[in-house]
Scaffold this motif. Structure first.
Motif, PDB file in Angstrom:
ATOM      1  N   UNK A  58      17.290  11.839  23.812  1.00  0.00           N
ATOM      2  CA  UNK A  58      16.792  11.222  25.024  1.00  0.00           C
ATOM      3  C   UNK A  58      15.871  10.053  24.679  1.00  0.00           C
ATOM      4  N   UNK A  59      15.359   9.426  25.707  1.00  0.00           N
ATOM      5  CA  UNK A  59      14.505   8.259  25.486  1.00  0.00           C
ATOM      6  C   UNK A  59      13.161   8.722  24.947  1.00  0.00           C
ATOM      7  N   UNK A  60      13.124   8.856  23.646  1.00  0.00           N
ATOM      8  CA  UNK A  60      11.928   9.361  22.973  1.00  0.00           C
ATOM      9  C   UNK A  60      11.474   8.299  21.967  1.00  0.00           C
ATOM     10  N   UNK A  61      10.170   8.022  21.870  1.00  0.00           N
ATOM     11  CA  UNK A  61       9.710   7.041  20.880  1.00  0.00           C
ATOM     12  C   UNK A  61      10.196   7.391  19.468  1.00  0.00           C
ATOM     13  N   UNK A  62      10.507   6.364  18.688  1.00  0.00           N
ATOM     14  CA  UNK A  62      11.029   6.662  17.350  1.00  0.00           C
ATOM     15  C   UNK A  62       9.958   7.185  16.402  1.00  0.00           C
TER      16      UNK A  62
END
Lengths: 115, 114
Positions: A58-62
């Protein structure tokens, strides 16, 4: 016997540090997940692995990097921790084929506090 | 994108009452729907799982129903007890590239008053 276990249970650390959370399941499941539960108690999926392969991201910080050394283990490493990372992180597992397909079993959670 | 809503957000009932918790979802192409309970500061305990081909599941005083066409599920709790006090979460499993992606509802916080 514990089905899905997580370590540590509590983690208090300062901003900018790097930390890891470990998860292990002894259910023979082929799929594992990481969820984040925020301060408003909303649970949201972060990652999912099937047989060590990343299948949902999902849209998770790298800054968040999951690793699955084998299908019984899924770890979560977080770099450069920020205040907003404070939450409870849950690991879960399920099987695509055996038992009750896709029924999710959750670990006890890791409460991360970033100061 | 699957969205899951639970109504009411909070519910307070006297002991012994029967009650219904509601869960609605926007995309009816689901694998399954699972109901959990979460006690304060604790993890999630699975209550019932309904596969997409099923209409309902029962466990003790709990009965969960599923109506995919209308995008709704209900959790019925009979003869409520103070020990039922917890947050109840509905989780919908949907297809994401051939794998399951689970979307949770916002939860219903139940208080059963002795």
């Amino acid at each position: 016997d514990t089905a899905v276990s997580q370590t540590p249970k509590y983690l208090v650390t300062q901003m900018g540090n790097d930390k890891s959370i470990k998860c292990e399941q002894n259910l023979g499941h082929d799929t594992m997940y990481w969820y984040k539960q925020d301060s408003k108690k909303f649970l949201k999926i972060m990652f999912s692995y099937n047989n060590k392969e990343l299948i949902i991201n999902e849209t998770v910080p790298n800054r968040f990097s999951p690793k699955s050394p084998d299908k019984a283990h899924l770890n979560l490493h977080i770099n450069s921790l920020e205040l907003g990372d404070s939450a409870v992180y849950f690991c879960a597992s399920s099987s695509r084929t055996s038992g009750s397909p896709y029924e999710q079993y959750f670990g006890p959670g890791t409460r991360l506090t970033v100061t | 994108k699957q969205e899951v809503t639970q109504i009411p957000a909070a519910l307070s009932v006297p002991e012994g009452e029967n009650l219904v918790l509601n869960c609605s979802f926007t995309d009816s192409a689901i694998y399954n729907l699972q109901w959990f309970r979460q006690d304060p500061g604790k993890g999630l305990t699975s209550l019932l799982l309904i596969q997409s081909s099923q209409r309902e599941q029962t466990s003790g005083r709990l009965n969960a129903s599923l109506d995919k066409s209308s995008g709704r599920s209900t959790l019925y709790i009979a003869a409520s007890q103070p020990g039922d006090s917890a947050t109840y979460l509905c989780a919908v499993g949907s297809n994401s590239g051939g794998y399951q992606k689970v979307t949770f509802g916002t939860g219903t916080k139940l208080q059963v008053i002795p």
